[in-house]
Design an enzyme around this catalytic site. Structure first.
Site, PDB file in Angstrom:
ATOM      1  N   PHE A   1       0.859  -1.197   0.000  1.00 39.69           N
ATOM      2  CA  PHE A   1       0.000   0.000   0.000  1.00 39.69           C
ATOM      3  C   PHE A   1       0.889   1.239   0.000  1.00 39.69           C
ATOM      4  O   PHE A   1       1.656   1.453   0.930  1.00 39.69           O
ATOM      5  CB  PHE A   1      -0.958   0.054   1.198  1.00 39.69           C
ATOM      6  CG  PHE A   1      -1.894   1.224   1.094  1.00 39.69           C
ATOM      7  CD1 PHE A   1      -2.988   1.182   0.235  1.00 39.69           C
ATOM      8  CD2 PHE A   1      -1.655   2.409   1.781  1.00 39.69           C
ATOM      9  CE1 PHE A   1      -3.837   2.288   0.091  1.00 39.69           C
ATOM     10  CE2 PHE A   1      -2.498   3.509   1.640  1.00 39.69           C
ATOM     11  CZ  PHE A   1      -3.590   3.448   0.797  1.00 39.69           C
TER      12      PHE A   1
ATOM     13  N   ASP B   1       9.424   3.271   1.636  1.00 37.28           N
ATOM     14  CA  ASP B   1       8.243   4.053   1.990  1.00 37.28           C
ATOM     15  C   ASP B   1       8.055   3.918   3.510  1.00 37.28           C
ATOM     16  O   ASP B   1       7.510   2.919   3.989  1.00 37.28           O
ATOM     17  CB  ASP B   1       7.033   3.516   1.219  1.00 37.28           C
ATOM     18  CG  ASP B   1       5.739   4.233   1.591  1.00 37.28           C
ATOM     19  OD1 ASP B   1       5.731   4.963   2.603  1.00 37.28           O
ATOM     20  OD2 ASP B   1       4.734   4.054   0.881  1.00 37.28           O
TER      21      ASP B   1
ATOM     22  N   LYS C   1       2.822  11.411   7.166  1.00 34.64           N
ATOM     23  CA  LYS C   1       2.064  11.185   8.410  1.00 34.64           C
ATOM     24  C   LYS C   1       2.637  11.898   9.632  1.00 34.64           C
ATOM     25  O   LYS C   1       2.369  13.065   9.825  1.00 34.64           O
ATOM     26  CB  LYS C   1       1.926   9.681   8.667  1.00 34.64           C
ATOM     27  CG  LYS C   1       1.053   8.968   7.600  1.00 34.64           C
ATOM     28  CD  LYS C   1       0.655   7.588   8.065  1.00 34.64           C
ATOM     29  CE  LYS C   1       0.090   6.697   6.975  1.00 34.64           C
ATOM     30  NZ  LYS C   1      -1.303   6.894   6.671  1.00 34.64           N
TER      31      LYS C   1
HETATM   32  N1  PLP Z   1       2.496   4.812   2.042  1.00 32.54           N
HETATM   33  C1  PLP Z   1       2.144   4.099   3.126  1.00 32.54           C
HETATM   34  C2  PLP Z   1       3.045   3.018   3.627  1.00 32.54           C
HETATM   35  C3  PLP Z   1       0.938   4.368   3.789  1.00 32.54           C
HETATM   36  O1  PLP Z   1       0.587   3.647   4.861  1.00 32.54           O
HETATM   37  C4  PLP Z   1       0.106   5.404   3.279  1.00 32.54           C
HETATM   38  C5  PLP Z   1      -1.174   5.720   3.947  1.00 32.54           C
HETATM   39  O2  PLP Z   1      -1.703   4.994   4.745  1.00 32.54           O
HETATM   40  C6  PLP Z   1       0.532   6.111   2.141  1.00 32.54           C
HETATM   41  C7  PLP Z   1       1.735   5.804   1.560  1.00 32.54           C
HETATM   42  C8  PLP Z   1      -0.323   7.210   1.561  1.00 32.54           C
HETATM   43  O3  PLP Z   1      -0.317   8.314   2.378  1.00 32.54           O
HETATM   44  P1  PLP Z   1      -1.475   9.441   2.206  1.00 32.54           P
HETATM   45  O4  PLP Z   1      -2.743   8.824   2.690  1.00 32.54           O
HETATM   46  O5  PLP Z   1      -1.005  10.564   3.082  1.00 32.54           O
HETATM   47  O6  PLP Z   1      -1.499   9.793   0.761  1.00 32.54           O
END
Ligand code: PLP
Length: 404
Positions: free
Chosen positions: A143, A229, A258
């Protein structure tokens, strides 16, 4: 250019010249601001460090329909012009990560998109691969956000279906946790590997120990960028500064969001080396709000608090205690298959006959907010400053909940 001090905070006293030098070194060059620092505003005016006023005919690319706040703060101010908090944020985040340069954005998905662009540019310009052939290796069950490029390599049909077409061969999927299989997927066109250190939305899935380091080494051997990520796992969530710290697997490109805003503002960032980040030239990439001074101030405050409050250590200690108590709880429950976690990133997996949704509803009734990661998995990621007393109170509620 002013010779005078124009900005002072607990970290130091900066002249315009010093701030410009910091910006050059630590803030990505995807804009080309003039050699001038603006420090305040009000209505249609902004002011430089010498107190000279300027009519702002840009108004943050139209994002300031009512002009700047009369309080004098530059809260929303475009990357097209320099401002101290953004510059110092870039330096402080780069230092925090032990890396060189920072490109600020707003959301996690935008930061992932930024990293993908950067990796592809590195592939074409640095690695000199054939035009339109760049491949990025990603993991199944990933994700990384919700934009159309990112959902194109999602394994979740709900996230992906109905939003196609997607570019074929742009993203190559491999099993998460298997570095050998990953190595076999590398071709002359591979520019990067993009992974989450722990799959969060995918069900709080931890890879085998050593996996991140093995992937890093495979990337190094094959001249491929290692991109992590850490949008979810960054800033103490798994009990260390970053999840990669567990294995010393520092990436070439680090993606953050976040927690970076300290819960006060939305801000994300891509952090990398000077060599890689310098591939972005003015005009290559941008965002109206990305790195706005207000969000940068929040992030600066958070980076300081992170250290002062020892959040990574608290996550490690309280996380271990919470995990132990949840495991004891699970032992008395037939519906729970496994409780797993690291730091304050914890998953409760129920057996096939029991939906996590039912558990979540029962916990809500008992006074606990939880979300579902997969049909049978609950995902817990409480605040990093949680106390033992909080955990004891939470466990009381777990015991009250109607979970078989
Ligand atoms: N990458 C990871 C590992 C995430 O958990 C998330 C969101 O939960 C994202 C990217 C996407 O972040 P955003 O919701 O701020 O676009």
């Amino acid at each position: 250019m002013s010779r005078f001090c124009l900005y002072q905070d607990n970290e130091g006293l900066y002249t315009e010249k010093e701030l410009l030098a910091i910006a050059e070194k630590h803030l990505a060059h995807n804009y080309a601001p003039p050699d001038k620092i603006f420090i305040s505003g009000g209505g249609i005016f902004v002011y430089d460090c010498d107190g000279r006023s300027y009519h702002d005919l840009n108004a943050c690319y139209s994002a300031l329909p009512l002009g700047h706040k009369e309080s004098g703060n530059l809260d929303t101010f475009p990357r097209a012009f320099h401002e101290p908090d953004r510059i110092l944020f870039a330096k402080e985040l780069a230092d925090f990560c032990g890396m060189d340069m920072v490109l600020p954005m707003n959301t996690g998905a935008e930061a992932v998109e930024t990293a993908i662009k950067l990796a592809r540019k590195w592939g074409y310009v640095g690695k000199k691969i054939l035009k339109d052939c760049a491949e990025i290796i990603v993991c199944k069950n990933n994700f990384h956000g919700r934009t159309t490029t990112i959902v194109g390599f999602s394994s979740n049909p709900q996230y992906k279906n109905f939003y196609s077409p997607y570019a074929p061969n742009a993203f190559i999927e491999v099993d998460f946790g298997d570095s050998e299989k990953l190595g076999k997927k590398i071709t002359p066109y591979t520019v990067a590997v993009l992974i989450e250190p722990v799959q969060g939305e995918g069900g709080i899935i931890f890879p085998p120990d050593g996996y991140l380091y093995e992937v890093k080494e495979i990337c190094r051997e094959h001249n491929v960028l290692f991109m992590l990520d850490e949008v979810q796992t960054g800033f103490g969530r798994t009990g260390t500064r970053f999840a990669f710290d567990h294995e010393g697997a520092k990436p070439d490109i680090l993606i953050l969001a976040k927690a970076l805003g300290g819960g006060e503002d939305d801000i994300s960032a891509v952090v990398s080396s000077e060599e890689i980040m310098s591939l972005f030239q003015p005009g290559d990439h941008g965002s109206t709000f990305g790195g706005n001074p207000k969000a940068c101030r929040s992030a600066r405050r958070f980076l300081k608090l992170f250290k002062e409050l020892n959040l990574a250590e608290n996550s490690k200690i309280q996380g271990a205690y919470f995990l132990e108590k949840l495991k004891e709880f699970a032992d008395s429950k037939t519906s729970i298959k496994e409780v797993r976690g690291r730091g304050l990133f914890i998953g409760i997996e129920f057996n096939e006959k029991f939906d996590a949704k039912r558990a979540s509803q029962a916990l809500l009734k008992a006074g606990l907010l939880t979300v579902i990661a997969k049909k049978h998995i609950l995902r817990l990621s409480p605040p990093l400053n949680i106390t033992k007393k909080d955990i004891d109170a939470i466990m009381e509620k777990f015991r009250e909940a109607d979970i078989p």
